[in-house]
Structure formats: structure tokens, C-alpha cells
Design a protein around this motif. Structure first.
Motif, PDB file in Angstrom:
ATOM      1  N   MET A 229      43.978  80.922 101.025  1.00 59.66           N
ATOM      2  CA  MET A 229      44.456  82.298 100.894  1.00 59.66           C
ATOM      3  C   MET A 229      44.779  82.629  99.445  1.00 59.66           C
ATOM      4  O   MET A 229      44.418  83.687  98.944  1.00 59.66           O
ATOM      5  CB  MET A 229      45.692  82.489 101.781  1.00 59.66           C
ATOM      6  N   VAL A 230      45.436  81.705  98.756  1.00 59.09           N
ATOM      7  CA  VAL A 230      45.796  81.919  97.357  1.00 59.09           C
ATOM      8  C   VAL A 230      44.532  82.030  96.497  1.00 59.09           C
ATOM      9  O   VAL A 230      44.433  82.880  95.612  1.00 59.09           O
ATOM     10  CB  VAL A 230      46.725  80.774  96.863  1.00 59.09           C
TER      11      VAL A 230
ATOM     12  N   CYS B 235      35.840  79.872  97.538  1.00 57.67           N
ATOM     13  CA  CYS B 235      37.146  79.449  98.053  1.00 57.67           C
ATOM     14  C   CYS B 235      37.007  78.921  99.476  1.00 57.67           C
ATOM     15  O   CYS B 235      37.621  77.917  99.841  1.00 57.67           O
ATOM     16  CB  CYS B 235      38.135  80.609  98.018  1.00 57.67           C
ATOM     17  N   ALA B 236      36.186  79.600 100.290  1.00 56.56           N
ATOM     18  CA  ALA B 236      35.979  79.168 101.673  1.00 56.56           C
ATOM     19  C   ALA B 236      35.306  77.795 101.723  1.00 56.56           C
ATOM     20  O   ALA B 236      35.637  76.968 102.570  1.00 56.56           O
ATOM     21  CB  ALA B 236      35.147  80.200 102.420  1.00 56.56           C
ATOM     22  N   LYS B 237      34.381  77.536 100.806  1.00 64.53           N
ATOM     23  CA  LYS B 237      33.715  76.230 100.761  1.00 64.53           C
ATOM     24  C   LYS B 237      34.670  75.143 100.272  1.00 64.53           C
ATOM     25  O   LYS B 237      34.639  74.014 100.763  1.00 64.53           O
ATOM     26  CB  LYS B 237      32.480  76.291  99.857  1.00 64.53           C
ATOM     27  N   ALA B 238      35.482  75.487  99.283  1.00 63.12           N
ATOM     28  CA  ALA B 238      36.409  74.498  98.723  1.00 63.12           C
ATOM     29  C   ALA B 238      37.467  74.081  99.748  1.00 63.12           C
ATOM     30  O   ALA B 238      37.906  72.929  99.756  1.00 63.12           O
ATOM     31  CB  ALA B 238      37.076  75.052  97.472  1.00 63.12           C
ATOM     32  N   TYR B 239      37.880  74.999 100.584  1.00 63.40           N
ATOM     33  CA  TYR B 239      38.906  74.719 101.595  1.00 63.40           C
ATOM     34  C   TYR B 239      38.298  74.917 102.985  1.00 63.40           C
ATOM     35  O   TYR B 239      38.805  75.680 103.806  1.00 63.40           O
ATOM     36  CB  TYR B 239      40.128  75.611 101.370  1.00 63.40           C
ATOM     37  N   SER B 240      37.206  74.223 103.246  1.00 65.53           N
ATOM     38  CA  SER B 240      36.445  74.396 104.487  1.00 65.53           C
ATOM     39  C   SER B 240      37.150  73.822 105.720  1.00 65.53           C
ATOM     40  O   SER B 240      36.767  74.140 106.847  1.00 65.53           O
ATOM     41  CB  SER B 240      35.060  73.764 104.342  1.00 65.53           C
TER      42      SER B 240
ATOM     43  N   CYS C 245      40.031  74.591 106.710  1.00 66.55           N
ATOM     44  CA  CYS C 245      40.805  75.679 107.316  1.00 66.55           C
ATOM     45  C   CYS C 245      39.894  76.450 108.252  1.00 66.55           C
ATOM     46  O   CYS C 245      38.830  76.924 107.859  1.00 66.55           O
ATOM     47  CB  CYS C 245      41.370  76.590 106.233  1.00 66.55           C
ATOM     48  N   ILE C 246      40.312  76.615 109.498  1.00 68.92           N
ATOM     49  CA  ILE C 246      39.463  77.243 110.503  1.00 68.92           C
ATOM     50  C   ILE C 246      39.535  78.770 110.465  1.00 68.92           C
ATOM     51  O   ILE C 246      38.744  79.441 111.115  1.00 68.92           O
ATOM     52  CB  ILE C 246      39.820  76.740 111.920  1.00 68.92           C
ATOM     53  N   TYR C 247      40.456  79.330 109.722  1.00 74.67           N
ATOM     54  CA  TYR C 247      40.625  80.776 109.675  1.00 74.67           C
ATOM     55  C   TYR C 247      39.754  81.386 108.595  1.00 74.67           C
ATOM     56  O   TYR C 247      39.554  80.809 107.521  1.00 74.67           O
ATOM     57  CB  TYR C 247      42.089  81.151 109.417  1.00 74.67           C
ATOM     58  N   THR C 248      39.254  82.596 108.867  1.00 76.19           N
ATOM     59  CA  THR C 248      38.503  83.324 107.851  1.00 76.19           C
ATOM     60  C   THR C 248      39.486  83.959 106.877  1.00 76.19           C
ATOM     61  O   THR C 248      40.685  84.049 107.163  1.00 76.19           O
ATOM     62  CB  THR C 248      37.640  84.426 108.497  1.00 76.19           C
ATOM     63  N   THR C 249      38.966  84.440 105.761  1.00 73.69           N
ATOM     64  CA  THR C 249      39.855  85.063 104.778  1.00 73.69           C
ATOM     65  C   THR C 249      40.466  86.351 105.327  1.00 73.69           C
ATOM     66  O   THR C 249      41.614  86.672 105.020  1.00 73.69           O
ATOM     67  CB  THR C 249      39.095  85.349 103.467  1.00 73.69           C
ATOM     68  N   SER C 250      39.735  87.079 106.162  1.00 68.95           N
ATOM     69  CA  SER C 250      40.320  88.303 106.740  1.00 68.95           C
ATOM     70  C   SER C 250      41.438  87.960 107.724  1.00 68.95           C
ATOM     71  O   SER C 250      42.453  88.659 107.787  1.00 68.95           O
ATOM     72  CB  SER C 250      39.242  89.148 107.412  1.00 68.95           C
ATOM     73  N   GLN C 251      41.262  86.869 108.488  1.00 68.81           N
ATOM     74  CA  GLN C 251      42.329  86.452 109.402  1.00 68.81           C
ATOM     75  C   GLN C 251      43.557  85.994 108.622  1.00 68.81           C
ATOM     76  O   GLN C 251      44.696  86.303 108.997  1.00 68.81           O
ATOM     77  CB  GLN C 251      41.836  85.321 110.306  1.00 68.81           C
ATOM     78  N   LEU C 252      43.338  85.266 107.535  1.00 67.77           N
ATOM     79  CA  LEU C 252      44.471  84.838 106.706  1.00 67.77           C
ATOM     80  C   LEU C 252      45.182  86.040 106.099  1.00 67.77           C
ATOM     81  O   LEU C 252      46.414  86.055 105.996  1.00 67.77           O
ATOM     82  CB  LEU C 252      43.995  83.884 105.612  1.00 67.77           C
ATOM     83  N   GLY C 253      44.410  87.045 105.714  1.00 69.56           N
ATOM     84  CA  GLY C 253      45.011  88.270 105.183  1.00 69.56           C
ATOM     85  C   GLY C 253      45.869  88.974 106.208  1.00 69.56           C
ATOM     86  O   GLY C 253      46.956  89.469 105.898  1.00 69.56           O
TER      87      GLY C 253
END
Length: 176
Positions: free
Chosen positions: A101-102, A155-160, A162-170
């Protein structure tokens, strides 16, 4: 000779009769209201005493407490003197969702961030934390990755993990 109680009762009767002669009904009403008020205060006093006996001193309401319970006080002290807040965040987030997320926030333009998101990034960018704080370094790396790449997919690849998408984390972040 008359006893002390007798003289007291006679004195009260003289005052009452003197008031009746002078003010008639108004004095009687006032005397009755005063007497009823005193009786009411006495009954409230007795009722409060009975309530304390039933509830064990009234501690269930917390009305007579003067300080925090010991376990709560130590918990507050521990949180106020915690020099490594990012270490505890990192320990609670082994899959890296917070860092994802960060990283995603740092990849966005400043104009697209709300005030809470800006505050999160500013806190991580701050150098006011202990130098050897591993958690702070991990979050700083996430911010640097987002700033350099300007791409949330990296970012999504680096922290793969994590099962949540960036929109869900938002959405999760904005729910607070």
C-alpha cells in the motif's frame, strides 16, 4: 423537672404555633414541605447505602474509581514509549500488504493523494525514528520503490504475497 427531649418538643411546638397564628396556612405549607424535604433526603441517603451494599460498593459503575486499572496503564505506557512502531507493524504484516500500500501511494502523483495518505508517506519519509529500526527501513524501501518506478504494477510484483489488490487496500485504508 422536664427532660431535654420534652423541652425540645415544647420549643418546636411553640415555634409552630407562633407561625400558625401569624401566617396561618402559608406557614403550615412551608413547614410541611420542609419536613417532607428532610424525609426525602433521609430516604435517598438510606437508599444509596442499600445500593452500595447490594452492588459491593458501587464499583460496577466505576463511579468511585480514581485511576486506570494496572493492565491498561501499562499498555498505555508501552504504546507511548514505543520507539519502534514500524517493527510492530512489520511483525503484524508478514505478507507485505502494508508495504504494498505504501509503495502504491508513493507511485502516485502528490496531487492524487488525500491528506491521510500524504501524512502516511511523510511519517515514513521522516528521519525522526531510530536508525536501526528494521521496520522503518523496510517501509522506506517500499516508498523508494514506488517513487522510482511510478508504477503500481511494480509494487504489486514486489509484494506479490499480499492477496489484496491495490484498490482493495485503498478501500481498507480509507475505511479508517
Amino acid at each position: 423537672m422536664l427532660s431535654r427531649w420534652t423541652w425540645t418538643i415544647l420549643g418546636v411546638l411553640v415555634i409552630v404555633l407562633g407561625g400558625v397564628v401569624k401566617a396561618h396556612m402559608h406557614f403550615i405549607r412551608m413547614a410541611l414541605l420542609a419536613l417532607l424535604g428532610l424525609v426525602g433526603l433521609y430516604l435517598v441517603h438510606k437508599l444509596a447505602g442499600d445500593y452500595q451494599k447490594i452492588t459491593g460498593g458501587g464499583k460496577s459503575l466505576g463511579l468511585w474509581k480514581r485511576s486506570l486499572p494496572d493492565e491498561l496503564e501499562t499498555m498505555i505506557d508501552r504504546s507511548l514509549h514505543n520507539d519502534h512502531p514500524f517493527n510492530s507493524i512489520l511483525a503484524q504484516d508478514p505478507v507485505g500488504c502494508a508495504r504494498k500500500m505504501v509503495c502504491t501511494l508513493a507511485a502516485r502523483k502528490q496531487s492524487q493523494l488525500n491528506s491521510g495518505e500524504k501524512a502516511i508517506l511523510n511519517m515514513i519519509r521522516s528521519n525522526s525514528f531510530v536508525i536501526d529500526d528494521k521496520g522503518h527501513k523496510a517501509f522506506k524501501r517500499a516508498v523508494l520503490l514506488g517513487e522510482k518506478s511510478k508504477n503500481s504494477e511494480i509494487c504489486a510484483k514486489a509484494y506479490s504475497m499480499c492477496i489484496y489488490t491495490t484498490s482493495q487496500l485503498g478501500k481498507i485504508l480509507n475505511s479508517f
